[in-house]
Design an enzyme around this catalytic site. Sequence first.
Site, short mmCIF file in Angstrom:
data_model
loop_
_atom_site.label_atom_id
_atom_site.label_comp_id
_atom_site.label_asym_id
_atom_site.label_seq_id
_atom_site.Cartn_x
_atom_site.Cartn_y
_atom_site.Cartn_z
N GLY A 67 29.23 -61.89 39.20
CA GLY A 67 28.89 -63.20 38.68
C GLY A 67 29.42 -64.38 39.46
N GLN A 68 30.50 -64.19 40.19
CA GLN A 68 31.08 -65.35 40.87
C GLN A 68 30.51 -65.49 42.28
OE1 GLN A 68 35.22 -65.89 40.42
NE2 GLN A 68 35.36 -64.56 38.65
#
Length: 201
Positions: A67-68
Amino acid sequence: MGLRGSKLPEANVILLGLDNAGKSTLLYRLKHNASASTVPTIGFNVAMLEAKKNRKNIAVTMWDVGGQDKMREHWKSFHQDAAAVVFVVDSSDRARMEEARRELEVTLRSEQLKGRSLILIANKQDVNGALTTTEIKDTFHLRKICSDRDWYVQPCSATTGFGVEEAFRRVVQLAKLPSESGAMKENIKDTVHYLKSTRRR
Ligand code: G3D
């Protein structure tokens, strides 16, 4: 107790899944249920836990890097070193099930993850109307997309703790140690050592 200074064989496990699936909650549970060193220092979550595999102690590092955006460039090296893949699904979010399925399918296509075991965590089983493990298996076409790897679907509720220890046991059981899956790449190894050294301070 913990892994400080340990020279145990290490297994890196990557924790993936859509945002809101429960990855951080699961990792938090694991850290606090088991004897673990926690390192919330470098912009993403990681848990180090000791376990027994084939009657030997091993060090399991679970990386929640998904997600990052800033981590995306490192995903390949994480994949290459992965002893197993843990994919967390919000079983109650029917609206995003197809998105999760697609994400998993793309992940498993990675050349670096060839043959790595998949542990699919059917999370949020405490929520009314959550898909069962059988429904998840079918929805994700797991028999088809995992025909060349070991896989297991674990029902779980990261908030209540239901299924969390069992999930970890499965991960350990199905993880391929570096000696089985090729040498551990130096960058991951260095990161692990850095994390351990920050714990010693
Ligand atoms: P992520 O790290 O995958 O993005 P989080 O997901 O761990 O941040 O969890 C997202 C939300 O789902 C959190 O709620 C968290 O408490 C909740 N959650 C995680 N696991 C479970 C579960 O097993 N059951 C239920 N009912 N909820 C869960 P908030 O409200 O804090 O956003």
